[in-house]
Design a protein around this motif. Structure first.
Motif, PDB file in Angstrom:
ATOM      1  N   HIS A  23       0.823  -1.203   0.000  1.00 41.94           N
ATOM      2  CA  HIS A  23       0.000   0.000   0.000  1.00 41.94           C
ATOM      3  C   HIS A  23       0.860   1.257   0.000  1.00 41.94           C
ATOM      4  O   HIS A  23       0.539   2.240  -0.679  1.00 41.94           O
ATOM      5  CB  HIS A  23      -0.928  -0.003   1.224  1.00 41.94           C
ATOM      6  N   CYS A 134      -9.903  -4.260  -0.119  1.00 39.51           N
ATOM      7  CA  CYS A 134      -8.803  -4.427  -1.080  1.00 39.51           C
ATOM      8  C   CYS A 134      -8.836  -5.762  -1.829  1.00 39.51           C
ATOM      9  O   CYS A 134      -7.971  -6.630  -1.618  1.00 39.51           O
ATOM     10  CB  CYS A 134      -7.465  -4.272  -0.378  1.00 39.51           C
ATOM     11  N   ASN A 136      -7.736  -6.448  -4.868  1.00 41.96           N
ATOM     12  CA  ASN A 136      -6.928  -5.771  -5.895  1.00 41.96           C
ATOM     13  C   ASN A 136      -7.018  -6.409  -7.264  1.00 41.96           C
ATOM     14  O   ASN A 136      -6.800  -5.740  -8.279  1.00 41.96           O
ATOM     15  CB  ASN A 136      -5.467  -5.719  -5.459  1.00 41.96           C
ATOM     16  N   PHE A 341      -2.728  -2.456  -7.101  1.00 46.08           N
ATOM     17  CA  PHE A 341      -2.986  -1.662  -5.898  1.00 46.08           C
ATOM     18  C   PHE A 341      -2.979  -0.171  -6.214  1.00 46.08           C
ATOM     19  O   PHE A 341      -3.738   0.597  -5.611  1.00 46.08           O
ATOM     20  CB  PHE A 341      -1.951  -1.986  -4.820  1.00 46.08           C
TER      21      PHE A 341
END
Length: 387
Positions: A23, A134, A136, A341
């Motif tokens: 991240h 998340c 991704n 991401f």
């Protein structure tokens, strides 16, 4: 939901290891490749080990650090709480962050249980903050392009989806008993860790689940107690053994609301497969295949190709017309795992400005959590479960 008016959004991240590193990298690269409606500022991270979190902050470019996530939430100079901690902590942190008026993004799965997930969703709705989860892989350009083809009707009616997420990092029985192998910390094993991604991709590409039936297995019942040591590596702390309380592998069949059938497999015992996240979708007019280990490529078959030329064609999804990749390099110059991401967090930042919660958000997290629970219930009862 009220959007942000400032030109900067100040990030506070809880955790700093595998996903924390990912991240952090994404936040730093977003303004380099894209023009987000607000610039991310790496304001502070938190972790219990002061020397380790201080080192992580310095290495990854964070302005400050805390040793208690509660202090991070209390700070007036933090707009976003990014949760990259083990699964059992997600609910408490996210609910506290929502009550403090912070925007929230968290790693998957959303929670340990459906009840926890629902409380998290209610908290962000009540606080009227932006929220995302998340998953991704939705943001890989090839997957985005697959979705575009399906939405355009290029595959016609969908008949099948088959998804496999295969890893092998715990196949050695001496691999330690880390948090990912403890139900009270992780919620489930291969199912929640990697199968959750396949579930989310299936919902993204095919639609909602209707019913399912499953089986689960734990091949190694005891392991030496230990801790993660970076990425998917771990080290034992001694000779003491502990019980593995999650699944090593899960398989299930599913029916979708639109009539499609699904076959799913998630295992961390598939020797030779480091991270083989793949799917194939078959429709009346064509088919699509994708494999994360070759993430820039999408295989596409169209039934109306002329005889003699029919078969899967290989599309290298790096052209400017493809989702997101026009921000990077010339065609054929491939991108990687980390870019998924960048795309996800780019959408999250824009959502904060616009006062929206881009998908997948906590609502998707609740739905996915209900599917995870249904898989476990089916394996226990040996029956089909309706969603």
């Amino acid at each position: 939901m009220v959007g942000l008016t400032s030109k900067e959004v100040r990030i506070g991240m809880v955790g700093y290891q595998f996903m924390g590193k990912m991240h952090s990298h994404a936040y730093r690269d977003i303004p380099f490749f894209f023009d987000p409606k607000v610039k991310p500022v790496l304001q502070a991270i938190s972790g219990r080990n002061e020397s380790a979190v201080k080192e992580a902050a310095e290495k990854m470019g964070w302005a400050s650090y805390e040793t208690d996530w509660r202090r991070l939430i209390e700070r007036d100079d933090i707009d976003v709480i990014d949760i990259v901690t083990p699964n059992h902590t997600h609910a408490e942190i996210a609910i506290a962050a929502a009550e403090a008026g912070k925007h929230i993004i968290t790693e998957k799965p959303l929670a340990l249980t459906v009840e926890e997930a629902e409380r998290m969703y209610e908290a962000v709705k009540k606080a009227n903050v932006t929220h995302m989860i998340c998953h991704n892989y939705r943001f890989v350009p090839a997957v985005q392009y697959a979705r575009k083809l399906i939405e355009e009707g290029r595959l016609g009616r969908i008949f099948h989806v088959r998804a496999n997420y295969l890893q092998d990092f715990i196949i050695d029985p001496s691999f330690p008993l880390v948090w990912r192998l403890k139900k009270e910390v992780s919620g489930s094993g291969a199912l929640g860790d990697i199968g959750a991604h396949s579930i989310d991709l299936a919902r993204f590409l095919v639609g909602d689940f209707k019913e399912l039936v499953s089986t689960m297995e734990t091949f190694v019942k005891e392991r030496p107690i230990g801790e993660m040591s970076g990425g998917l590596s771990a080290k034992a702390e001694g000779d003491e053994m502990g019980e593995v309380t999650v699944d090593d592998a899960t398989c299930f069949l599913a029916r979708f609301e639109n009539g499609a059938l699904g076959v799913f497999e998630a295992t961390r015992f598939a020797g030779g497969n480091r991270n083989k996240n793949k799917f194939e979708i078959n429709g009346e007019k064509g088919s699509i295949r994708w494999d994360m280990e070759n993430m820039n490529n999408l295989e596409v078959y169209f039934a109306d190709d002329e005889p003699g030329l029919q078969g899967f064609r290989l599309i290298n999804v790096t052209e400017e017309v493809h989702p997101y990749v026009g921000a990077y390099w010339p065609a054929g110059h491939i991108i990687g795992y980390e870019h998924s991401f960048i795309h996800l967090l780019y959408e999250f930042l824009n959502g904060i400005v616009e006062g929206t919660s881009p998908k997948p958000n906590f609502e998707d997290g609740v739905i996915n959590q209900k599917i995870l629970a249904a898989v476990e219930k089916s394996a226990e009862t040996k029956q089909w479960i309706t969603l």
